[in-house]
Design an enzyme around this catalytic site. Structure first.
Site, PDB file in Angstrom:
ATOM      1  CD  GLU A  62      35.908  41.452  32.179  1.00 16.41           C
ATOM      2  OE1 GLU A  62      34.994  42.249  32.464  1.00 16.41           O
ATOM      3  OE2 GLU A  62      36.035  41.393  30.871  1.00 16.41           O
ATOM      4  NE  ARG A 106      37.595  52.489  40.065  1.00 15.81           N
ATOM      5  CZ  ARG A 106      37.881  51.319  39.409  1.00 15.81           C
ATOM      6  NH1 ARG A 106      36.647  50.679  39.409  1.00 15.81           N
ATOM      7  NH2 ARG A 106      38.118  50.326  39.699  1.00 15.81           N
ATOM      8  CE  LYS A 163      39.711  42.889  37.352  1.00 20.83           C
ATOM      9  NZ  LYS A 163      38.347  41.958  36.438  1.00 20.83           N
TER      10      LYS A 163
HETATM   11  P1  ATP Z   1      39.326  46.875  36.614  1.00 24.38           P
HETATM   12  O1  ATP Z   1      38.578  48.299  36.558  1.00 24.38           O
HETATM   13  O2  ATP Z   1      40.413  45.823  37.877  1.00 24.38           O
HETATM   14  O3  ATP Z   1      39.778  45.920  35.638  1.00 24.38           O
HETATM   15  P2  ATP Z   1      36.431  45.667  36.747  1.00 24.38           P
HETATM   16  O4  ATP Z   1      35.462  46.673  37.849  1.00 24.38           O
HETATM   17  O5  ATP Z   1      36.530  45.453  35.662  1.00 24.38           O
HETATM   18  O6  ATP Z   1      37.919  46.279  37.514  1.00 24.38           O
HETATM   19  P3  ATP Z   1      35.252  43.454  37.328  1.00 24.38           P
HETATM   20  O7  ATP Z   1      35.897  41.859  37.658  1.00 24.38           O
HETATM   21  O8  ATP Z   1      34.585  44.143  36.499  1.00 24.38           O
HETATM   22  O9  ATP Z   1      36.743  44.536  37.695  1.00 24.38           O
HETATM   23  O10 ATP Z   1      35.239  44.090  38.634  1.00 24.38           O
HETATM   24  C1  ATP Z   1      34.368  42.975  39.587  1.00 24.38           C
HETATM   25  C2  ATP Z   1      33.309  43.989  40.556  1.00 24.38           C
HETATM   26  O11 ATP Z   1      34.493  44.502  41.503  1.00 24.38           O
HETATM   27  C3  ATP Z   1      31.998  45.372  40.247  1.00 24.38           C
HETATM   28  O12 ATP Z   1      31.051  44.812  40.985  1.00 24.38           O
HETATM   29  C4  ATP Z   1      32.740  46.079  39.810  1.00 24.38           C
HETATM   30  O13 ATP Z   1      32.346  47.051  40.689  1.00 24.38           O
HETATM   31  C5  ATP Z   1      33.887  45.861  41.791  1.00 24.38           C
HETATM   32  N1  ATP Z   1      34.926  46.903  41.397  1.00 24.38           N
HETATM   33  C6  ATP Z   1      36.234  45.934  40.792  1.00 24.38           C
HETATM   34  N2  ATP Z   1      37.098  47.633  41.369  1.00 24.38           N
HETATM   35  C7  ATP Z   1      36.246  48.036  41.665  1.00 24.38           C
HETATM   36  C8  ATP Z   1      37.380  48.967  43.200  1.00 24.38           C
HETATM   37  N3  ATP Z   1      37.994  49.999  43.002  1.00 24.38           N
HETATM   38  N4  ATP Z   1      36.123  49.708  44.447  1.00 24.38           N
HETATM   39  C9  ATP Z   1      35.235  48.652  44.241  1.00 24.38           C
HETATM   40  N5  ATP Z   1      35.005  47.671  44.071  1.00 24.38           N
HETATM   41  C10 ATP Z   1      35.458  47.542  42.374  1.00 24.38           C
HETATM   42 MG    MG Z   2      34.684  45.657  34.732  1.00 26.49          MG
END
Ligand code: ATP
Ligand code: MG
Length: 609
Positions: free
Chosen positions: A72, A307, A317
Site C-alpha cells: 500500500e 511476518r 509503518k
Molecule cells: P505495516 O503494518 O507496516 O503498515 P503492511 O502489511 O500494512 O505493513 P503493506 O504495504 O500492506 O504493509 O505490505 C506489503 C506486503 O509486505 C504485504 O504482502 C505484507 O504481507 C508484507 N509485509 C509487511 N510487513 C511485513 C513483515 N514484518 N514481514 C513480512 N512481510 C511483511
Molecule cells: Mg497492509
C-alpha cells in the site's frame, strides 16, 4: 508479456540452481507440487491483467507461476517488506515465473506518489524487476476499480450481495462475536433488483458517506466472523491519486485484494498470517466470480507465512511514521531506521538483505529473529567486498622523536597497502591505497597506556609495535598537560623496518596498530550509530515504544582518515581496519572535501557480551 523466451531460459537455469542451493520451505514444496501436478498449466495470459475473456483470448501463460508484492503506498518500506520482496520475487525467479509489483491503492485517503516512487526505488535497489520486463510499469489496483464495480453488480444480481442501511453500531452489535452468532440485517432479504438500484444510487452519490454499505451475503452464523456478511463497498468522498473524483464508493480491502490477484493471473498469493481468517472469503469470492464467468479458472490461492519480527526493531509503518514526525530520528532515511532507505544509508547492501531473507526462511508460526542475524549478514557480505582503510576515531598525536635524524628533516615516506587483502578469486584486485608517514602521526588513544594492564600488547614505554603498513616503532613515553591529559605519545622509529621491504620482519613485534599521517590525514565527520531501542521487543504487548528509545543511538565524532577514504564515493562501503564497517554517507558526504561516514556494523558483535 514482452519477453516470454527470457522467462523460459531463466527457468531452466535457475531451477537447477534452486534445487542445489536453496533450503526448502513449505512454499517451495507447494509450488513444486503444483508444477509437478500441472495445477496451473492450462492458464492463459492476455498480455496484461484482465477478466476471463481477456485471458482466454491470449496465449498459454509463459510464466510458470505468478506471485506478487502488493504494498500500500502509504509509507516507506521496511525490513519486513524486504523479506516479502525477496520471498515473492525470489520464488518467481527460481521457478520460471514472474512477480508482479502492484500498488494496493484502493484506499484513497492515505496514499501518496512520494511513497510510490520510494517503493519502486526500493524494489529495484534490492535487485528485482517486475511484471516480466525490465522497463515494465508497476500495476495499480485502482486501475481495476471498473472491474471491481462490475464484480459487485454481478454478486448482487446473483443474490450474493446486498445494500445494508444499518448504522455502523447496529452492524457491529449484530455481527456477534466468537461465542455468539450474528443476527441477520433487516435489509438482508431485499431483492437483487432493489439492491442493484440502491447500489447504483450509492455510486451516483445520492447518499452521505457511511450511510450504507454493500455486504456480501454469506452466513451470519459462521464461526468465522469474516464470513458474517463482510462489507465489500463503502461510500467515501475522497479524491484518489489515480482516479481523482471519479468514484465516491470504494471497495474494501478484503474484496479488492482477491480480485486484483485474479485479474493478474496470480497463482500463489503469499501474505502474512493475520490474513489466515480471510482465506475462506477469498476462496468464496473467487468461486462466485468464476461461476459467473467473470474470472478465469483456476483461481489464485492464498498462503500465509509468519511476518518478520526483529529484535530491537519496529516494523509498523504507523509507528515508524511517528518516529519521523515526532523528530525522534532525522527522517525516513535516518540510518537508525529499519526502512529500506534507512538501511541503505546505514551501509546495508542488497546482497546482505537477500542473504538475510534467505537465512531466516519462511515459517508458518510467529517468532523473533535476533538483530545480530541481520548484522551478521552484512558483515559476511562486506568482509569480501569492502575496501580497507585506516581511520583514527579518538586521536592523539604520536611523535617519532628520531625521525628527522634517521629519515631526514621533514621527510615523508610513501606507503602502500592493498584495498582488499583477499580479492575474490578471478577478479582484478582494486588499485592499492597510497599514504605517507612522517615525523607525526595520529593514533587512537586506546592504543597507548602509560602503565599497561596485564597482557596489553600495544604502545607503552619500552614496547615495540608496528604502525600497520609503515614502520616498527618503540615507545619512549608521553607528554601531558596541566590536567594530566596525554597530549603526545613519544616513540622512536626503527629504521629499515618498513612493511613490504626486505628485512622488515627481522624486528619482531606482538601488535600492529592503525594510524593516519598528520600530513595527508583528513578530518572526517563520523556518525556512530547504535540500536534505536534498548528493549529487545520495544512495542510488544502494547508497550509504549518511545519509552525504550536509546538515548545514545547516535554519537557524532571527528575522526582522521587516510586520503583514500576522503576520496570515497557517496554510498561506498569500507572496513575501517580494527574498527568496523562504515559507509560514506550518501547524502552529506562530499568526495574529497567533506568526508562523512556512518557506522554500519562493528567488526564483531559487541551486544551479545
Ligand atoms: P505495516 O503494518 O507496516 O503498515 P503492511 O502489511 O500494512 O505493513 P503493506 O504495504 O500492506 O504493509 O505490505 C506489503 C506486503 O509486505 C504485504 O504482502 C505484507 O504481507 C508484507 N509485509 C509487511 N510487513 C511485513 C513483515 N514484518 N514481514 C513480512 N512481510 C511483511
Ligand atoms: Mg497492509
Amino acid at each position: 508479456m514482452s519477453h516470454p523466451e527470457k522467462t523460459h531460459n531463466k527457468a531452466a537455469s535457475s531451477l537447477a540452481a534452486a534445487d542445489v542451493l536453496k533450503p526448502s520451505n513449505f512454499l517451495r514444496q507447494i509450488i513444486e507440487s503444483d508444477l509437478a501436478n500441472g495445477t496451473y498449466a492450462s492458464r492463459r495470459w492476455g498480455g496484461s491483467p484482465g477478466d476471463a475473456a481477456h485471458h482466454a483470448a491470449g496465449q498459454p501463460d509463459p510464466a510458470k507461476i505468478r506471485t506478487r508484492f502488493p504494498p500500500e503506498p502509504n509509507g516507506y518500506l521496511h525490513i519486513g517488506h524486504a523479506k516479502s520482496i525477496c520471498l515473492n520475487f525470489g520464488l518467481a525467479r527460481d521457478y520460471g515465473g514472474v512477480c508482479h509489483l502492484r500498488f494496493d491503492d484502493t484506499n484513497p485517503e492515505k496514499e501518496d506518489t512520494e511513497y510510490v516512487n520510494s517503493i519502486i526505488d526500493a524494489v529495484k535497489w534490492l535487485g528485482f524487476e517486475w511484471n516480466g520486463a525490465a522497463d515494465a510499469a508497476p500495476y495499480q489496483a485502482s486501475d481495476y476499480f471498473d472491474f471491481m464495480y462490475r464484480a459487485a453488480e454481478c454478486l448482487i444480481e446473483a443474490g450474493h450481495a446486498y445494500v445494508d442501511e444499518q448504522t455502523p453500531e447496529q452492524m457491529r452489535v449484530n455481527r456477534g462475536d466468537f461465542g455468539k452468532p450474528g443476527i441477520d440485517s433487516p435489509y438482508r432479504s431485499r431483492t437483487p433488483a432493489d439492491n442493484l438500484a440502491r447500489f447504483r444510487q450509492m455510486r451516483d452519490g445520492l447518499f452521505e458517506d457511511g450511510a450504507m454499505v454493500l455486504r456480501a451475503k454469506i452466513d451470519m452464523g459462521s464461526p468465522n466472523i469474516n464470513m458474517r456478511d463482510p462489507a465489500i463497498y463503502r461510500i467515501r468522498r475522497a479524491t484518489h491519486h489515480n482516479t481523482g473524483d471519479k468514484w465516491c464508493i470504494y471497495p474494501m480491502y478484503t474484496f479488492a485484494h482477491p480480485i486484483e490477484d485474479a485479474l493478474e493471473q496470480i497463482t500463489h498469493s503469499i501474505c502474512t498470517l493475520e490474513f489466515e481468517d480471510q482465506r475462506p472469503f477469498y476462496d468464496w469470492l473467487m468461486a462466485r466470480l468464476i461461476e459467473s464467468g467473470l474470472l478465469a479458472d483456476p483461481p489464485p490461492h492464498q498462503y500465509e507465512f509468519a511476518r518478520l519480527n526483529l529484535t530491537y526493531v519496529i516494523t509498523s509503518k504507523r509507528k515508524l511514521a511517528q518516529l519521523v514526525y515526532d523528530h525522534k530520528v532525522n527522517g525516513w532515511d535516518d540510518p537508525r531506521m529499519p526502512t529500506i532507505v534507512g538501511l541503505r544509508r546505514r551501509g546495508y547492501t542488497p546482497a546482505a538483505l537477500q542473504l538475510f531473507a534467505e537465512r531466516i526462511g519462511v515459517t508458518k508460526s510467529d517468532s523473533w529473529i535476533d538483530y545480530q542475524t541481520l548484522e551478521g549478514c552484512l558483515r559476511e557480505d562486506l568482509e569480501l567486498k569492502a575496501h580497507r582503510g585506516m581511520a583514527v576515531l579518538n586521536p592523539v598525536k604520536l611523535v617519532l622523536t628520531n625521525w628527522d635524524e634517521v629519515m631526514g628533516a621533514g621527510h615523508l615516506e610513501p606507503c602502500t597497502q592493498p584495498a582488499l587483502p583477499h580479492p575474490p578469486e578471478g577478479t582484478e584486485p582494486p588499485p592499492a591505497r597510497h599514504f605517507s608517514i612522517g615525523k607525526e602521526v595520529w593514533i587512537d588513544r586506546e592504543d597507548f597506556e602509560e602503565v599497561p594492564p596485564k597482557g596489553y600488547k600495544r604502545l607503552f614505554p619500552g614496547n615495540k609495535v608496528r604502525l600497520k603498513g609503515g614502520y616498527v616503532i618503540e615507545c619512549t613515553g608521553c607528554n601531558k598537560d596541566a590536567n594530566g591529559l596525554i597530549t603526545e605519545v613519544l616513540a622512536t622509529v626503527v629504521p629499515d623496518t618498513k612493511s613490504g621491504t626486505p628485512g622488515s620482519e627481522t624486528v619482531k613485534v606482538k601488535a600492529a596498530i592503525t594510524w593516519v599521517g598528520v600530513a595527508g590525514g583528513v578530518n572526517a565527520e563520523v556518525r556512530l550509530y547504535d540500536r534505536l531501542f534498548l528493549d529487545a521487543q520495544p512495542d510488544a504487548g502494547g508497550k509504549d515504544f518511545l519509552e525504550s528509545l536509546n538515548p545514545n543511538s547516535l554519537k557524532v565524532i571527528t575522526a582522521i582518515v587516510e586520503p583514500s577514504l576522503a576520496n570515497a564515493l557517496p554510498g561506498q562501503n569500507f572496513q575501517f581496519e580494527r574498527h568496523g564497517y562504515f559507509v560514506a554517507d550518501r547524502v552529506d558526504h562530499v568526495q574529497g572535501s567533506k568526508p562523512v561516514f556512518n557506522l554500519a556494523v562493528g567488526l564483531r558483535d559487541s551486544w551479545g557480551k
